[in-house]
Design an enzyme around this catalytic site. Sequence first.
Site, PDB file in Angstrom:
ATOM      1  N   ASP A  43       3.038  14.946  33.534  1.00 18.30           N
ATOM      2  CA  ASP A  43       2.754  13.722  34.301  1.00 18.30           C
ATOM      3  C   ASP A  43       3.666  13.643  35.530  1.00 18.30           C
ATOM      4  OD1 ASP A  43       5.141  13.083  33.077  1.00 18.30           O
ATOM      5  OD2 ASP A  43       4.467  11.153  32.281  1.00 18.30           O
ATOM      6  N   GLU A 174      15.169  17.344  27.349  1.00 19.06           N
ATOM      7  CA  GLU A 174      15.415  17.166  28.785  1.00 19.06           C
ATOM      8  C   GLU A 174      16.774  16.539  29.081  1.00 19.06           C
ATOM      9  OE1 GLU A 174      12.196  15.362  30.986  1.00 19.06           O
ATOM     10  OE2 GLU A 174      13.363  15.313  32.843  1.00 19.06           O
TER      11      GLU A 174
HETATM   12  O1  KIV Z   1       5.992  15.944  33.306  1.00 17.77           O
HETATM   13  C1  KIV Z   1       6.753  16.922  33.286  1.00 17.77           C
HETATM   14  O2  KIV Z   1       6.782  17.763  34.198  1.00 17.77           O
HETATM   15  C2  KIV Z   1       7.629  17.069  32.140  1.00 17.77           C
HETATM   16  C3  KIV Z   1       8.705  18.110  32.224  1.00 17.77           C
HETATM   17  C4  KIV Z   1       9.866  17.537  32.918  1.00 17.77           C
HETATM   18  C5  KIV Z   1       9.053  18.649  30.904  1.00 17.77           C
HETATM   19  O3  KIV Z   1       7.516  16.349  31.200  1.00 17.77           O
END
Ligand code: KIV
Length: 246
Positions: A43, A174
């Site tokens: 997202d 993260e």
């Molecule tokens: O939306 C995204 O790109 C993510 C990554 C940071 C893992 O969730």
Amino acid sequence: MLTPEDIQAKKSKKQKISMVTAYDFAFAKMAEAAGVDQILVGDSLANTMLGYKSTREIGMNEMLIFAAAVCRGAPNTHVIGDMPFGSDANPQLAYDNARRFMDVGCSSIKLEGVPEGVIEFLRSKDIPVCAHHGLLPQTAENFKQKGKTEEEANAIIAAAKYTDSLGCFEMVLEHIPETLGTLITQQVSAATIGIGGGKFTDGQVLVMHDALGMHPGKIPPFATKFVNMYELGVEGFKKYVEHVNQ
Ligand code: KIV
């Protein structure tokens, strides 16, 4: 295409797992040609592709357009659909939305945190789930590293273990300290995929725009710019303008 079982087998064999975000047909094709293990239709596309300030500004309908394009571009790669904010607000809604990702060709879905009753319900319907712990951009008040205090670290460990016990095959960790990423990796059977989680997680994920240098500005401290596509793009467009003006 790697299945969730193949991903877990890689963990058991201590083989690293490479995941990258991609959002469209062309870049999905490049990621597949490069041999990445998994593509996340994150997202984060709200920020990287659409220029919104927050990932909370994107919904399922938009996510599906991008997820379908990625699946067309990388038909032989495990593609993960990222559940946008609110799409997993209750178990039935989460299932309906997860199903929509699977119907456009995704192999699994990812969701942030531990929404009540949702992972249990998705697993009971055989939807492969990738969890996401540590910094949770959809609900975070700031983007500072999480898990620095003992209390916060314990909460992250508890959430990771809980989603592991619910049968998540994988989890993104993260922006947490390396020691915490390592500890969780040792204590769960799910494959751990770090983004700012240290080098000892089972795999790594990067946002495509950071890895390929698609924006001129700063990238997060834990990301690496492997090429500078922004400069290459500007150079290419300049050459085009010169060519037209000749
Ligand atoms: O939306 C995204 O790109 C993510 C990554 C940071 C893992 O969730």
